[in-house]
Design a protein around this motif. Structure first.
Motif, PDB file in Angstrom:
ATOM      1  N   GLU A 165       0.814  -1.340   0.067  1.00  0.00           N
ATOM      2  CA  GLU A 165      -0.041   0.113   0.103  1.00  0.00           C
ATOM      3  C   GLU A 165       0.692   1.244   0.047  1.00  0.00           C
ATOM      4  O   GLU A 165       0.409   2.337   0.101  1.00  0.00           O
ATOM      5  N   VAL A 166       2.027   1.230  -0.077  1.00  0.00           N
ATOM      6  CA  VAL A 166       3.146   2.174  -0.210  1.00  0.00           C
ATOM      7  C   VAL A 166       4.081   2.112  -1.323  1.00  0.00           C
ATOM      8  O   VAL A 166       4.278   0.928  -1.855  1.00  0.00           O
ATOM      9  N   ASP A 167       4.769   3.099  -1.669  1.00  0.00           N
ATOM     10  CA  ASP A 167       5.672   3.030  -2.744  1.00  0.00           C
ATOM     11  C   ASP A 167       7.167   2.918  -2.020  1.00  0.00           C
ATOM     12  O   ASP A 167       7.242   4.122  -1.242  1.00  0.00           O
ATOM     13  N   LEU A 168       7.792   1.981  -2.162  1.00  0.00           N
ATOM     14  CA  LEU A 168       9.100   1.873  -1.816  1.00  0.00           C
ATOM     15  C   LEU A 168      10.301   2.860  -2.635  1.00  0.00           C
ATOM     16  O   LEU A 168      10.055   3.017  -3.816  1.00  0.00           O
ATOM     17  N   LEU A 169      10.932   3.508  -1.890  1.00  0.00           N
ATOM     18  CA  LEU A 169      11.970   4.296  -2.410  1.00  0.00           C
ATOM     19  C   LEU A 169      13.468   3.969  -2.303  1.00  0.00           C
ATOM     20  O   LEU A 169      13.595   3.061  -1.425  1.00  0.00           O
ATOM     21  N   ALA A 170      14.456   4.521  -3.158  1.00  0.00           N
ATOM     22  CA  ALA A 170      15.903   4.273  -2.836  1.00  0.00           C
ATOM     23  C   ALA A 170      15.801   4.590  -1.443  1.00  0.00           C
ATOM     24  O   ALA A 170      15.820   5.524  -1.056  1.00  0.00           O
ATOM     25  N   PRO A 171      16.666   3.500  -0.724  1.00  0.00           N
ATOM     26  CA  PRO A 171      16.853   3.811   0.892  1.00  0.00           C
ATOM     27  C   PRO A 171      17.473   4.982   1.341  1.00  0.00           C
ATOM     28  O   PRO A 171      17.146   5.567   2.139  1.00  0.00           O
ATOM     29  N   LEU A 172      18.285   5.300   0.483  1.00  0.00           N
ATOM     30  CA  LEU A 172      19.379   6.389   0.868  1.00  0.00           C
ATOM     31  C   LEU A 172      19.313   7.508  -0.269  1.00  0.00           C
ATOM     32  O   LEU A 172      19.726   7.176  -1.452  1.00  0.00           O
ATOM     33  N   PRO A 173      18.534   8.825  -0.205  1.00  0.00           N
ATOM     34  CA  PRO A 173      18.497   9.690  -1.220  1.00  0.00           C
ATOM     35  C   PRO A 173      19.601  10.403  -1.694  1.00  0.00           C
ATOM     36  O   PRO A 173      19.928  10.895  -2.680  1.00  0.00           O
ATOM     37  N   ASN A 174      20.787  10.494  -0.822  1.00  0.00           N
ATOM     38  CA  ASN A 174      21.683  11.366  -0.952  1.00  0.00           C
ATOM     39  C   ASN A 174      23.208  10.965  -0.339  1.00  0.00           C
ATOM     40  O   ASN A 174      23.686  11.541   0.435  1.00  0.00           O
ATOM     41  N   PRO A 175      23.422   9.631  -0.629  1.00  0.00           N
ATOM     42  CA  PRO A 175      24.808   9.174  -0.309  1.00  0.00           C
ATOM     43  C   PRO A 175      26.045  10.020  -0.637  1.00  0.00           C
ATOM     44  O   PRO A 175      25.874  10.664  -1.653  1.00  0.00           O
ATOM     45  N   PRO A 176      27.136  10.090   0.032  1.00  0.00           N
ATOM     46  CA  PRO A 176      27.918  10.887  -0.187  1.00  0.00           C
ATOM     47  C   PRO A 176      28.957  10.267  -1.269  1.00  0.00           C
ATOM     48  O   PRO A 176      29.042  11.084  -2.344  1.00  0.00           O
ATOM     49  N   LYS A 177      29.021   9.240  -1.450  1.00  0.00           N
ATOM     50  CA  LYS A 177      29.596   8.487  -2.562  1.00  0.00           C
ATOM     51  C   LYS A 177      28.925   7.251  -2.885  1.00  0.00           C
ATOM     52  O   LYS A 177      28.584   6.334  -2.173  1.00  0.00           O
ATOM     53  N   ILE A 178      29.048   6.727  -4.159  1.00  0.00           N
ATOM     54  CA  ILE A 178      28.617   5.545  -4.687  1.00  0.00           C
ATOM     55  C   ILE A 178      29.685   4.840  -5.344  1.00  0.00           C
ATOM     56  O   ILE A 178      30.108   5.474  -6.550  1.00  0.00           O
ATOM     57  N   ILE A 179      30.417   4.080  -4.870  1.00  0.00           N
ATOM     58  CA  ILE A 179      31.624   3.557  -5.284  1.00  0.00           C
ATOM     59  C   ILE A 179      31.409   1.953  -5.745  1.00  0.00           C
ATOM     60  O   ILE A 179      30.812   1.085  -5.144  1.00  0.00           O
ATOM     61  N   GLU A 187      33.065   7.180   4.297  1.00  0.00           N
ATOM     62  CA  GLU A 187      31.883   7.806   5.258  1.00  0.00           C
ATOM     63  C   GLU A 187      30.671   7.119   5.495  1.00  0.00           C
ATOM     64  O   GLU A 187      30.069   6.312   4.832  1.00  0.00           O
ATOM     65  N   PRO A 188      30.115   7.504   6.634  1.00  0.00           N
ATOM     66  CA  PRO A 188      28.510   6.879   6.936  1.00  0.00           C
ATOM     67  C   PRO A 188      27.733   7.433   5.663  1.00  0.00           C
ATOM     68  O   PRO A 188      27.622   8.660   5.266  1.00  0.00           O
ATOM     69  N   GLY A 189      26.898   6.436   5.220  1.00  0.00           N
ATOM     70  CA  GLY A 189      26.088   6.700   4.005  1.00  0.00           C
ATOM     71  C   GLY A 189      26.693   6.191   2.750  1.00  0.00           C
ATOM     72  O   GLY A 189      25.924   6.306   1.526  1.00  0.00           O
ATOM     73  N   ASP A 190      27.846   6.089   2.882  1.00  0.00           N
ATOM     74  CA  ASP A 190      28.600   5.624   1.178  1.00  0.00           C
ATOM     75  C   ASP A 190      28.132   4.175   0.948  1.00  0.00           C
ATOM     76  O   ASP A 190      27.689   3.561   1.768  1.00  0.00           O
ATOM     77  N   ILE A 191      27.794   4.129  -0.429  1.00  0.00           N
ATOM     78  CA  ILE A 191      27.396   2.907  -0.963  1.00  0.00           C
ATOM     79  C   ILE A 191      28.423   2.318  -1.793  1.00  0.00           C
ATOM     80  O   ILE A 191      29.176   2.876  -2.576  1.00  0.00           O
ATOM     81  N   ILE A 192      28.922   1.104  -1.539  1.00  0.00           N
ATOM     82  CA  ILE A 192      29.878   0.402  -2.181  1.00  0.00           C
ATOM     83  C   ILE A 192      29.293  -0.790  -2.990  1.00  0.00           C
ATOM     84  O   ILE A 192      28.775  -1.753  -2.096  1.00  0.00           O
ATOM     85  N   SER A 193      29.195  -0.863  -4.187  1.00  0.00           N
ATOM     86  CA  SER A 193      28.557  -1.849  -4.615  1.00  0.00           C
ATOM     87  C   SER A 193      29.632  -2.876  -5.243  1.00  0.00           C
ATOM     88  O   SER A 193      30.633  -2.787  -5.876  1.00  0.00           O
ATOM     89  N   THR A 194      29.596  -3.904  -5.023  1.00  0.00           N
ATOM     90  CA  THR A 194      30.682  -5.132  -4.842  1.00  0.00           C
ATOM     91  C   THR A 194      31.039  -5.823  -6.343  1.00  0.00           C
ATOM     92  O   THR A 194      31.638  -6.786  -6.186  1.00  0.00           O
ATOM     93  N   GLY A 195      30.290  -5.558  -7.304  1.00  0.00           N
ATOM     94  CA  GLY A 195      30.464  -6.191  -8.499  1.00  0.00           C
ATOM     95  C   GLY A 195      29.420  -7.290  -8.832  1.00  0.00           C
ATOM     96  O   GLY A 195      28.511  -7.628  -8.147  1.00  0.00           O
ATOM     97  N   THR A 196      29.367  -7.633 -10.034  1.00  0.00           N
ATOM     98  CA  THR A 196      28.205  -8.660 -10.651  1.00  0.00           C
ATOM     99  C   THR A 196      28.865  -9.911 -11.014  1.00  0.00           C
ATOM    100  O   THR A 196      30.081  -9.860 -11.658  1.00  0.00           O
ATOM    101  N   PRO A 197      28.118 -10.983 -10.813  1.00  0.00           N
ATOM    102  CA  PRO A 197      28.658 -12.445 -11.284  1.00  0.00           C
ATOM    103  C   PRO A 197      28.365 -12.545 -12.840  1.00  0.00           C
ATOM    104  O   PRO A 197      27.847 -11.767 -13.462  1.00  0.00           O
ATOM    105  N   ALA A 198      28.574 -13.891 -13.316  1.00  0.00           N
ATOM    106  CA  ALA A 198      28.672 -13.949 -14.635  1.00  0.00           C
ATOM    107  C   ALA A 198      26.975 -14.163 -14.910  1.00  0.00           C
ATOM    108  O   ALA A 198      26.071 -14.223 -14.151  1.00  0.00           O
TER     109      ALA A 198
END
Length: 289
Positions: free
Chosen positions: A70-84, A243-254
């Motif tokens: 009954e709600v719309d899910l949003l991106a959990p963090l709207p303004n991360p310092p960095k997306i690595i 920093e707190p709020g940084d997102i580190i995305s760890t790569g993708t598999p095959a």
């Protein structure tokens, strides 16, 4: 605990805690009303300001009354310092691309304007002809670290979420680098919520599955990572203040389209569904404009 950022039917944006089965939520306003804990207005303050411990102490008083559908899910963090983001950090993906994995993180940065909701439409420019999917585990950093050891690096982790690193391969191949082809608005769906570190016993043993229109394309495990999460954080912190709020995305598999003998890139109206064990499912429709 699972923490989600949401939009209510009256268009008000807020956040809350998701039930264990992922079907209901209690909003910050309801938490405050039922417990008397003065929850901060912004999710970043709640996540990284010590409020989680406060809410945990009164957890027995929480009841989940609002269905998530009954709600719309949003991106959990709207303004991360960095997306690595990491490139070629899975043995099977590197093998399919004909590359030898690096012993140090190969990274690029993705702008926060690319962030998209877990069920949002991915909108690609019509001139992109090689649009690809990449299912990834994202680490949410909870405290500032610099030159942290591998042994202590996971202490900096607040939690984890799913990250869909959408990639325009034709731009990527033409530029001979990653950033522009991965930075287009809507090219980073994520969520559906942040799962706190204590709920994930071992982040290196999570099943990762991607389906395109119901067909399984990626079916792997985080055990196939070349550089595990603890080393990723430690290595990055040697050069970059994490920093707190940084997102580190760890790569993708095959299993990405690029590596197929006959590549099957995403088309208009395709649906990409990514499920990661312990983290939930996100689902995105592909549109070209």
């Amino acid at each position: 605990m699972k923490i989600a950022r949401i939009r209510l039917k009256n268009s008000v944006e807020t956040y809350g805690i998701v039930s264990e089965d992922g079907t209901k939520i209690i909003t910050k306003e309801q938490i405050q009303e039922k417990t008397g804990v003065p929850i901060p207005p912004r999710i970043k303050e709640f996540l990284f300001g010590g409020w989680l411990e406060e809410v945990n102490s009164v957890g027995a008083n929480l009841t989940f009354d609002l269905p998530l559908n009954e709600v719309d899910l949003l991106a959990p963090l709207p303004n991360p310092p960095k997306i690595i983001c990491l490139a070629f950090n899975y043995y099977d993906h590197a093998r399919d691309a004909g590359l030898t994995p690096s012993e140090e993180p190969v990274i690029f940065l993705k702008p926060r304007t690319a962030l998209n909701s877990p069920h949002g439409n991915v909108i690609s420019p019509s001139y992109v002809k090689r649009l690809d999917y990449e299912a990834e585990i994202a680490v949410i950093i909870g405290k500032q670290v610099k030159k942290v050891s591998e042994e202590n690096s996971l202490d900096a982790v607040f939690g984890y979420m799913i990250f869909h690193d959408v990639s325009a391969r034709d731009i990527q191949f033409r530029d001979k680098q990653f950033t522009r082809g991965k930075s287009i608005d809507t090219f980073a769906p994520c969520g559906p919520w942040i799962t706190t570190r204590d709920e994930i016993q071992d982040p290196q043993k999570l099943r990762i599955t991607t389906k395109v229109n119901g067909e399984i394309r990626q079916n792997s495990s985080s055990s196939n990572m070349v550089i595990p999460i603890r080393k990723i954080i430690s290595s990055l912190s040697e050069l970059i203040t994490i920093e707190p709020g940084d997102i580190i995305s760890t790569g993708t598999p095959a299993g990405v389209a690029m590596s197929m003998k006959e590549p099957r890139y995403l088309k208009h109206d395709d649906t990409v569904e990514i499920t990661i064990e312990g983290l939930g499912t996100i689902r995105n429709r592909i549109l070209f404009n």
